[in-house]
Design a protein around this motif. Sequence first.
Motif, mmCIF file in Angstrom:
data_model
loop_
_atom_site.group_PDB
_atom_site.id
_atom_site.type_symbol
_atom_site.label_atom_id
_atom_site.label_comp_id
_atom_site.label_asym_id
_atom_site.label_seq_id
_atom_site.Cartn_x
_atom_site.Cartn_y
_atom_site.Cartn_z
ATOM 1 N N SER A 1 0.809 -1.224 0.000
ATOM 2 C CA SER A 1 0.000 0.000 0.000
ATOM 3 C C SER A 1 0.835 1.264 0.000
ATOM 4 C CB SER A 1 -0.940 0.000 1.216
ATOM 5 O OG SER A 1 -0.188 -0.036 2.425
ATOM 6 N N THR A 2 2.169 1.149 0.216
ATOM 7 C CA THR A 2 3.027 2.336 0.203
ATOM 8 C C THR A 2 3.481 2.694 -1.207
ATOM 9 O OG1 THR A 2 5.112 1.108 0.502
ATOM 10 C CG2 THR A 2 3.878 1.696 2.491
ATOM 11 N N PHE A 3 3.070 1.906 -2.179
ATOM 12 C CA PHE A 3 3.553 2.089 -3.555
ATOM 13 C C PHE A 3 2.492 2.751 -4.414
ATOM 14 C CE2 PHE A 3 4.226 0.800 -7.953
ATOM 15 C CZ PHE A 3 5.576 1.037 -8.123
ATOM 16 N N GLY A 4 2.910 3.778 -5.183
ATOM 17 C CA GLY A 4 2.042 4.399 -6.169
ATOM 18 C C GLY A 4 0.819 5.052 -5.563
ATOM 19 N N VAL A 5 -0.240 5.148 -6.376
ATOM 20 C CA VAL A 5 -1.525 5.696 -5.955
ATOM 21 C C VAL A 5 -2.561 4.600 -6.129
ATOM 22 C CG1 VAL A 5 -3.292 7.439 -6.394
ATOM 23 C CG2 VAL A 5 -0.865 8.021 -6.662
ATOM 24 N N GLY A 6 -3.185 4.187 -5.027
ATOM 25 C CA GLY A 6 -4.117 3.072 -5.107
ATOM 26 C C GLY A 6 -3.449 1.791 -5.536
ATOM 27 N N ASN A 7 -2.195 1.592 -5.080
ATOM 28 C CA ASN A 7 -1.393 0.390 -5.339
ATOM 29 C C ASN A 7 -0.767 0.336 -6.727
ATOM 30 O OD1 ASN A 7 -2.178 -0.652 -2.771
ATOM 31 N ND2 ASN A 7 -4.066 -1.438 -3.696
#
Length: 520
Positions: free
Chosen positions: A227-233
């Motif tokens: 969940s810490t990656f990108g926007v909305g996974n």
Amino acid sequence: MRTNAVLARALRVLLVVFVGLTAASLPWRSVQAQPIGASDDSGFGFAYGFATFSGADTADVRGSIASLVALPDGGVLAGGSCKFPPDYTVYWACLYRWRASDYNNLPDPTFGINGVSYVMANATGAKIVRRKDGRIWVVALCAQETGGDWCTAMVNANGIGFDTSYGSGGVSVVPRPSGYGVMRIRDIALQPDGKLLIAGTCAISAGPASNASFCATRLTANGAFDSTFGVGNWLTTIPGPGDDAHKLTLLSDGGFYLTGGCGLSPSVICNLRYTANGAYVSSVASNWGSNLSERVHDVRERAGKVTIAGVDSDSGLMHASRYTWASAASDPTFGGIYPATGMAGNVSIDFSHPGHATAAKILRDGSIFFHGDCNNGAALCTARFTANGLLDATYGVSGRYETAQATPFAPAFIFPAELSVIEETADGHVLVGGSCWDGTTRPCVRRYLGGPNTAKVCTMDIDGDGVVNPTTDGLLLARISLGLKGSAALAGAIAPGATRTTWTQVRDYLFNECNMPVAP
């Protein structure tokens, strides 16, 4: 007694050298030798330098290879697609393994079923990474080649069964981002923290003119979205017609590159840089021409300069370019075809017959290796550029080499369909994988001779406790250099707090980080 005295004296010499290197704070590199030479490896494979499945004296497997892993013990692990006997109606994501001792015989009978692991049904194009503990992380396209979600699995080291602590019973499905109807997997990379980056192309709909994005996501070690990656996974670029990500490259600062084609007319190669968590940093474009089928196979950053290598899959021309990242300017010291442009492109893999390159790899010494076919498809051909983008005059004839044999299936034969994946072994050999044809498509691997190249820089903290210690790390190095392995190498030489405490962990560290092949 005399033997013990000799060993003791050798140990003292190694420890003195080790302490000297430690005191000087010097990184350790393995021996540098000449890059791969223009030569087939006649000792590899059971037929004409190929390791494959013949259908007669091995498992009757039909399929292809999409990724390769050179194993520490000299074996070969591959991922791809196959059809399950006896009816051959369903595609599976499959793994293949050959043992070093079986190169002249059969696939590894201790792996999966007769050397093949059937991982997931109705899945194709398996990309793989091998974890330090031997488990195999598999990512494939679910359902069909033009759509579906990404599906992943964690397969046990022996190719039999899943690690059930991963996902749901060993399998995890990665649903496509909202608004996209088609996904394709292009590349995966295992980060040092154990998380997996997956990159590819996400399109609104099928078809070459559909708006598409470079897209990537990251999974935790148990198969869940990070969940810490990108926007909305997810990381997705602004959709555009013809955009297609090809290559994912990890960077030493924890970030990564996504590299691929941008646009339809003209088509250019875009290299986009992101932080570790998928935040956009900046990008550079390299114009290889206007053809729509240019594909990036490898990217490497060294000392602030970035090299991109690939091929035009229509014409088969070889391409490479280099630029300085800070200025985003082409490097005028690179390339000889277009002077001062930073390019070494529009070169055929064979200069005397029609020849087509199908794969490219930037080797550890910086040279660029291309593989394909020539002589109107009657032979296999390779070519090599130097690290500065010139055809290497020391390789073959004017930088190109035509192999004497073209097929593992003789004498009745049709040319191998596609060899499009390249991997370099620890000792500098080059593996090329894909599919061969003997009336049906079969997975196959070929190997070319070479020698050790410049290794990755590694530290002498062999046991991973954060300290370089002559009485632990030095003792390990001395024992391993004397040919000891297993518990005989490790006994009393692992410090408290070490992160590498087993022989497999130590051996894999020396192989993966120091380019030091060690007996299993």
